[in-house]
Design a protein around this motif. Structure first.
Motif, short mmCIF file in Angstrom:
data_model
loop_
_atom_site.label_atom_id
_atom_site.label_comp_id
_atom_site.label_asym_id
_atom_site.label_seq_id
_atom_site.Cartn_x
_atom_site.Cartn_y
_atom_site.Cartn_z
N LEU A 77 0.83 -1.21 0.00
CA LEU A 77 0.00 0.00 0.00
C LEU A 77 0.86 1.26 0.00
N ASN A 78 1.95 1.23 0.73
CA ASN A 78 2.82 2.38 0.82
C ASN A 78 3.41 2.75 -0.54
N SER A 79 4.15 1.83 -1.14
CA SER A 79 4.85 2.16 -2.38
C SER A 79 3.90 2.36 -3.54
N THR A 80 2.80 1.60 -3.57
CA THR A 80 1.86 1.75 -4.67
C THR A 80 1.13 3.08 -4.62
N ALA A 81 0.77 3.51 -3.42
CA ALA A 81 0.13 4.82 -3.29
C ALA A 81 1.07 5.92 -3.75
N LEU A 82 2.32 5.84 -3.35
CA LEU A 82 3.28 6.85 -3.76
C LEU A 82 3.47 6.84 -5.27
N ALA A 83 3.56 5.65 -5.87
CA ALA A 83 3.72 5.57 -7.32
C ALA A 83 2.51 6.13 -8.05
N PHE A 84 1.31 5.86 -7.53
CA PHE A 84 0.10 6.37 -8.17
C PHE A 84 0.09 7.89 -8.15
N VAL A 85 0.37 8.47 -6.99
CA VAL A 85 0.33 9.93 -6.88
C VAL A 85 1.38 10.56 -7.78
N GLN A 86 2.57 9.97 -7.84
CA GLN A 86 3.61 10.49 -8.73
C GLN A 86 3.13 10.49 -10.18
N SER A 87 2.53 9.37 -10.58
CA SER A 87 2.08 9.25 -11.97
C SER A 87 0.92 10.20 -12.27
N ARG A 88 -0.04 10.26 -11.36
CA ARG A 88 -1.25 11.04 -11.61
C ARG A 88 -0.97 12.54 -11.62
N LEU A 89 -0.07 12.97 -10.74
CA LEU A 89 0.19 14.41 -10.60
C LEU A 89 1.48 14.86 -11.28
N GLY A 90 2.25 13.90 -11.78
CA GLY A 90 3.47 14.27 -12.48
C GLY A 90 4.53 14.84 -11.56
N VAL A 91 4.65 14.28 -10.36
CA VAL A 91 5.66 14.74 -9.41
C VAL A 91 6.69 13.63 -9.19
N ASP A 92 7.85 14.00 -8.66
CA ASP A 92 8.88 12.98 -8.48
C ASP A 92 8.80 12.37 -7.09
N ALA A 93 9.59 11.33 -6.88
CA ALA A 93 9.51 10.54 -5.66
C ALA A 93 9.84 11.36 -4.42
N SER A 94 10.71 12.37 -4.57
CA SER A 94 11.10 13.17 -3.41
C SER A 94 9.98 14.10 -2.95
N SER A 95 8.92 14.22 -3.76
CA SER A 95 7.83 15.14 -3.45
C SER A 95 6.68 14.50 -2.70
N VAL A 96 6.76 13.20 -2.45
CA VAL A 96 5.64 12.51 -1.82
C VAL A 96 6.14 11.64 -0.67
N GLY A 97 5.30 11.47 0.32
CA GLY A 97 5.59 10.60 1.45
C GLY A 97 4.32 9.97 1.98
N PHE A 98 4.38 8.70 2.32
CA PHE A 98 3.21 7.98 2.82
C PHE A 98 2.87 8.46 4.22
N LYS A 99 1.60 8.81 4.46
CA LYS A 99 1.16 9.26 5.78
C LYS A 99 0.50 8.15 6.56
N SER A 100 -0.51 7.53 5.95
CA SER A 100 -1.26 6.49 6.65
C SER A 100 -2.10 5.73 5.65
N GLY A 101 -2.67 4.62 6.10
CA GLY A 101 -3.54 3.83 5.23
C GLY A 101 -4.13 2.68 6.00
N PHE A 102 -5.18 2.10 5.42
CA PHE A 102 -5.78 0.93 6.05
C PHE A 102 -6.55 0.13 5.00
N THR A 103 -6.89 -1.11 5.37
CA THR A 103 -7.64 -2.02 4.50
C THR A 103 -8.94 -2.38 5.19
N ALA A 104 -10.03 -2.39 4.42
CA ALA A 104 -11.34 -2.80 4.93
C ALA A 104 -12.05 -3.59 3.85
N ARG A 105 -12.38 -4.84 4.15
CA ARG A 105 -12.99 -5.75 3.17
C ARG A 105 -12.11 -5.82 1.92
#
Length: 600
Positions: A77-105
């Motif tokens: 969840l951590n790395s995939t979320a970061l990769a998605f945001v980078q791709s969607r917003l066109g930002v590089d890896a240094s511009s994003v950091g994982f804050k939190s997340g959870f799974t339900a069903r």
């Protein structure tokens, strides 16, 4: 916050808000409701808060697998979320950091912060949701500042704490000071110290952002949102409906060690893993009245609230109601991993040591109530007041809709934005917060035929309650629509419009699917009130930081796609459109649109 229609002589922020709102309505501030809010801390000091506008996209059944990284299954969840945001917003890896997340069903939720040179932003965040490993929604308030302050502070945090304490009339509470960027409306990013100050006497709790180079106070987050046992059962509104003695009302799934155990320690007072209900301090508790864990304290309406037996009754009822809301919302997804309030999280995720503190008959005010919601890991605090419009006076802790309203502030502030409690801070989103609080109180007290709903009628001794109109499916009884927001800046009035909209959504679902008597303990039912509460909580985790009405409505439609494969899509669209939030409603215009999708 649980505000009233009449001006009440009280010193805390929520009531002060009502008085200054009228004074500023002459100028056109309507377009800023979704990005700004003014904290009037004192008569001579205010803070104009800016939050970047959020974008929000929903994708129905999900982005297809051929859409590059945007549809990749979140095995991590951590790395995939970061990769998605980078791709969607066109930002590089240094511009994003994982804050939190959870799974339900079969759903996953991730919350990502924006960074610059290793320093996170306070008010630039993104959230991603997946269903069956496909992205179904994305929200973002990321910014592209034209200027960045240096990452090395030139003003020490220790040198400005006293200034913050004086400005906000509070004391630094010892929570670690942070260093973050704050996006500003002039296109710059200021480096700021984050300093928490509280004032127990007037119920204030702020996280203040001080420029780390100039020492100027730039912004703030206001954590306060103005919220056997002999008790008033949660389906009843107020004391005249009659107290009952309930045996073992706790939910063993949500509270596996009961309501009176924390870790290996047990209590025989109104203190436990989820809640502590007290007077004056955490040690001012009600103890069992006889045998183990019997709390038999009937309330005597002929006597003032402060007499010993009535105080014990108030603490007992507050303890019961907040625990009950904890338990039924747990069943619907407000769990440890989803940032709920518990001291012991049983190794199930989330931050611990944050049970809800409920101060009954609080001496700092009258004729109101409030709830302060800090981030996951710090206790939320409800303050319940005595109401002075009758003789004897009446206790807000014996009107259940007030308690449920306040606890809901904790839920909505935690679930929106991934546990930060920073994501309902604009005027419009704070209004939504008031609306959700009224709406959940409404849900707890409805019967199979959804009836018009009034809040605060007992404590005020006024059958009309404290809102301008009852919540109703009748456009005659309550004609408020999305367009009613135009010209309004008071968050409780904005909240009425959202609560009334949700009242109509609830009614439509119950009309279609019926009503379950066991909805609080059985979320597996197909009845309308069960479906409603699932969508209510699911949508909170989907929506972006500082949502608008249109964002919140879109989150409901996507929540239905995620959980029910859009089985209720047209029903929901018709209900929202009936109150002006049709498919072509546009954020910030506050113009009614009654259109529904062509296939509906």
């Amino acid at each position: 916050m649980f505000a009233t229609k009449t001006f009440l002589s009280s010193v805390f922020l929520a009531i002060a808000y009502a008085s200054w709102a009228n004074a500023i309505q002459e100028r056109d501030i309507q377009p800023s409701l979704s990005t700004r809010h003014v904290h009037h801390v004192r008569r001579d000091f205010k803070v104009d808060v800016f939050h970047p506008a959020s974008t929000f996209e929903t994708f129905g059944t999900g982005l297809e697998t051929d859409v590059s990284i945007e549809a990749r299954a979140p095995t991590d969840l951590n790395s995939t979320a970061l990769a998605f945001v980078q791709s969607r917003l066109g930002v590089d890896a240094s511009s994003v950091g994982f804050k939190s997340g959870f799974t339900a069903r079969n759903e996953k939720f991730a919350y990502v912060k924006q960074y610059h040179d290793g320093v996170p932003f306070i008010n630039a965040v993104a959230n991603v949701a997946w269903k069956n490993d496909k992205v179904v929604s994305f929200g973002s308030s990321f910014v592209k500042p034209q200027r960045f302050a240096s990452t090395r502070p030139t003003v020490a945090a220790s040198s400005v704490i006293s200034k913050v304490e004086a400005a906000f009339d509070g004391k630094y509470n010892g929570f670690p000071v942070g260093l973050e960027y704050l996006a500003q409306d002039d296109g710059s990013a200021a480096l700021v110290h984050t300093i928490q100050v509280q004032n127990e006497e007037v119920n204030s709790w702020y996280e203040v952002y001080v420029d780390a180079h100039s020492g100027e106070i730039l912004s703030a987050t206001d954590y306060v949102a103005d919220a056997s046992y002999t008790v008033l059962p949660i389906h009843k509104r107020a004391l005249p409906e009659g107290q009952e003695t309930l045996v073992d009302p706790q939910d063993d799934l949500a509270s596996p060690s009961g309501w009176h155990t924390i870790g290996t320690a047990s209590s025989v007072t109104t203190s436990g893993n989820n809640v502590v209900a007290y007077k004056t301090s955490d040690t001012g508790l009600t103890s069992q009245s006889s045998a183990t864990l019997n709390f038999d304290y009937p309330y005597d309406i002929a006597l003032q609230p402060a007499v010993a037996a009535n105080l014990d009754s108030a603490r007992t009822n507050a303890f019961y109601i907040i625990n009950t809301v904890h338990d039924f919302t747990y069943r619907y997804g407000f769990t440890e991993a989803a940032f709920n309030f518990q001291n012991d999280n049983f190794d199930k995720g989330g931050a611990a040591n944050d049970r809800v503190r409920v101060s009954v008959q609080d001496a700092s005010g009258t004729n109101n109530a409030n709830f302060a919601t800090p981030a996951d890991g710090q206790s939320g605090t409800a303050r319940m007041y005595i109401w002075t419009q009758t003789s004897p006076q009446r206790d807000g802790s014996l009107e259940n809709d007030i308690l449920v309203h306040e606890m809901t502030h904790g839920i909505t502030n935690r679930l929106t934005g991934g546990g930060t409690a920073r994501c309902l801070q604009t005027t419009e989103s704070r209004g939504l917060g008031e609306g959700w609080s009224d709406a959940l109180a409404d849900w707890t007290e409805q019967v199979p035929e959804i009836k018009d709903y009034v809040l605060g009628d007992y404590v005020t001794n006024n059958p009309a309650g404290i809102r301008t109109r009852p919540y109703s499916r009748s456009s005659t009884v309550n004609p408020q629509t999305y367009a009613t927001i135009r010209g309004i800046t008071a968050v409780h009035r904005i909240g009425e419009i959202w609560a009334n909209t949700l009242h109509n959504v609830h009614a439509a679902l119950v009309d279609e699917y019926g009503w379950s008597e066991t909805a609080r303990t059985n979320p597996e039912g197909t009845e309308g009130n069960v479906v409603y509460l699932h969508l209510f909580l699911d949508a909170l985790a989907l929506q972006p930081c500082n949502p608008t009405f249109v964002n919140a409505r879109a989150a409901w439609i996507q929540a239905d796609a995620n959980r029910y494969d859009s089985a209720n899509r047209c029903l929901l669209w018709r209900a929202f459109a009936s109150r002006g939030l049709g498919i072509n409603a546009v954020s910030g215009t506050y113009t009614d649109n009654n259109d529904i999708p062509a296939d509906c």
